[in-house]
Design a protein around this motif. Structure first.
Motif, PDB file in Angstrom:
ATOM      1  N   UNK B 188     -23.292  -5.862 -15.776  1.00 49.71           N
ATOM      2  CA  UNK B 188     -24.085  -5.228 -16.832  1.00 49.71           C
ATOM      3  C   UNK B 188     -23.956  -3.709 -16.729  1.00 49.71           C
ATOM      4  N   UNK B 189     -24.017  -2.995 -17.863  1.00 48.25           N
ATOM      5  CA  UNK B 189     -23.815  -1.538 -17.857  1.00 48.25           C
ATOM      6  C   UNK B 189     -24.725  -0.803 -16.882  1.00 48.25           C
ATOM      7  N   UNK B 190     -25.959  -1.227 -16.811  1.00 47.65           N
ATOM      8  CA  UNK B 190     -26.885  -0.523 -15.916  1.00 47.65           C
ATOM      9  C   UNK B 190     -26.490  -0.724 -14.445  1.00 47.65           C
ATOM     10  N   UNK B 191     -26.022  -1.909 -14.142  1.00 44.49           N
ATOM     11  CA  UNK B 191     -25.565  -2.186 -12.777  1.00 44.49           C
ATOM     12  C   UNK B 191     -24.333  -1.336 -12.464  1.00 44.49           C
ATOM     13  N   UNK B 192     -23.459  -1.195 -13.474  1.00 46.02           N
ATOM     14  CA  UNK B 192     -22.248  -0.382 -13.290  1.00 46.02           C
ATOM     15  C   UNK B 192     -22.634   1.066 -12.998  1.00 46.02           C
ATOM     16  N   UNK B 193     -23.643   1.553 -13.707  1.00 48.89           N
ATOM     17  CA  UNK B 193     -24.106   2.933 -13.467  1.00 48.89           C
ATOM     18  C   UNK B 193     -24.578   3.085 -12.024  1.00 48.89           C
ATOM     19  N   UNK B 194     -25.331   2.100 -11.551  1.00 52.10           N
ATOM     20  CA  UNK B 194     -25.813   2.159 -10.159  1.00 52.10           C
ATOM     21  C   UNK B 194     -24.644   2.149  -9.180  1.00 52.10           C
ATOM     22  N   UNK B 195     -23.635   1.328  -9.490  1.00 51.91           N
ATOM     23  CA  UNK B 195     -22.473   1.250  -8.607  1.00 51.91           C
ATOM     24  C   UNK B 195     -21.751   2.597  -8.539  1.00 51.91           C
ATOM     25  N   UNK B 196     -21.615   3.229  -9.694  1.00 54.89           N
ATOM     26  CA  UNK B 196     -20.896   4.505  -9.690  1.00 54.89           C
ATOM     27  C   UNK B 196     -21.720   5.624  -9.056  1.00 54.89           C
TER      28      UNK B 196
END
Lengths: 151, 257
Positions: B188-196
């Motif tokens: 999910x986009x929000x998870x991707x943001x956290x990963x980055x």
């Protein structure tokens, strides 16, 4: 950073390109060049070394195994050429020493040649122990962790 | 600071590493051609990555991005061209030996051990002779979200948390270069943001990072430079801001304009 492609049909790209300022990174930098230097030193060592430690020790083990067997057989044959009991005892002692060397070499060879294989075997067992997850469970959890959308 | 510029007495990189002036790039692909069997995927790719840099490799499906990082990790042997580390040719080196040097690949699909706990997954990657607790503390300082989940089975974590664990395992090896392949796949986009955000923290520790992605937006704010790979060729390069406006055309036409 320099980027390019050797292909003739590829448009030329800048030989050098600028990089965004550190401010684009979301974190403060706390780096030390130590790791880079260590990495470069290890790369240099990689080129000069002839093989990794396990390979070298496995080869030593194989050599000891072969040498031990040869010594033991020669000592046995030698002991049969003499009627003197003392000479025979000396030869047989040499034979036993050869067998010991062969056993040690066999142990070294097995340990260092099988070590890597066994590690991968263990990893494979761990991966094969993967349990099936309910379909959509990842999505479900991600939606839970994401919370309400901010957009 | 531009990655290609030299400073008197040394070169400062966005990751914060100051490398001695005149030092060769940390990682370099030179005129690289590689593929699988008869099929050539990369057609003469040349890329240079300096210490502390975060390089984003962009491209559509089938562009050769994963092949490129596989070559970097030593998993795919190039047909021609060279892989250089610190200016030294290591083409064809055993991937296990490259990994021991500190060249760490996180492949697509995370690859965590689902039936081991988070802590056990970290132990698996802790080099011999290093204290497990010390390694775990060092990793959890950079990726604090995992600290409270250390006893949980990796298989019970969400996709984003598993990806975080994959990065944690890589950090446990004390990498010098981190290769991330499609970090955001299926998340999910929000998870991707956290990963980055986590990737940015790792970059802040001075680790040189090459990250493969399909979409530039996910890399903005993290990558210090970007290249676009289309059809096995580098068609764009520059900062993410420079690459962004031309990326769409490059994807469609297969070349830069």
């Amino acid at each position: 950073m320099t980027i390019g492609s050797t292909s003739s049909d590829t448009p030329s790209t800048p030989s050098t390109s600028s990089v965004a300022s550190p401010g684009t990174s979301a974190v403060p930098s706390s780096a030390s060049p130590d790791r880079v230097e260590r990495f470069l030193a290890d790369v240099a060592e990689l080129q000069s070394s002839t093989g990794d430690r396990n390979t070298r020790l496995a080869r030593v083990g194989a050599a000891l195994m072969a040498a031990g067997v040869v010594v033991a057989v020669l000592a046995l044959l030698l002991s049969q050429t003499s009627d003197n009991v003392y000479d025979q005892m000396t030869d047989l002692s040499l034979g036993i020493a050869g067998l010991t060397v062969a056993l040690v070499g066999t142990g070294m060879f097995l340990h260092h040649s099988l070590a890597q294989f066994l590690r991968f075997w263990m990893l494979r067992l761990l991966l094969e122990g993967r349990r099936p997850f309910p379909p959509g469970s990842d999505d479900h959890r991600e939606h839970e962790s994401a919370g309400p959308s901010s957009s | 600071m531009p990655g290609g510029q030299s400073m008197p007495g040394g070169q400062s990189t966005p990751g914060g590493v100051t490398v001695p002036g005149g030092q060769p790039p940390l990682l370099e692909l030179r005129h690289l051609r590689a593929g699988y069997g008869e099929i050539e995927v990369l057609h003469g790719v040349t890329i240079t990555v300096r210490a502390g840099e975060v390089l984003g490799v962009l491209g559509p499906n089938g562009a050769g991005k994963s092949t490129m990082v596989s070559v970097m990790a030593g998993l795919v042997r190039p047909a021609s061209g060279d892989l250089l580390l610190g200016g030294r040719r290591v083409t064809g080196a055993d991937p296990a030996r490259l990994a021991r040097l500190g060249l760490c690949l996180i492949p697509e699909g995370r690859g965590v051990f689902p039936n081991l706990s988070v802590a056990e997954n970290l132990w698996m990657m802790t080099p011999r002779g290093r204290a497990r607790a010390e390694t775990a503390d060092r990793v959890f300082d950079v990726l604090p979200d995992l600290r409270d989940r250390r006893a949980e089975l990796a298989g019970s974590l969400s996709g984003g948390q598993q990806q975080m664990l994959a990065m944690a395992r890589a950090l446990a090896t004390d990498p010098a270069v981190l290769l991330l392949d499609e970090l955001s796949m299926g998340l999910a986009p929000r998870v991707v943001t956290q990963l980055y955000e986590a990737v940015a923290r790792i970059a802040g520790t001075g680790v040189t990072i090459v990250v493969v992605e399909q979409f530039l937006r996910t890399l903005l704010g993290v990558a210090t430079s970007a290249v676009a790979l289309v059809g096995g060729r580098v068609v764009l390069s520059g900062t993410p801001d420079e690459v962004a406006p031309r990326l769409h055309d490059a994807y469609l036409s297969g070349s830069a304009r």
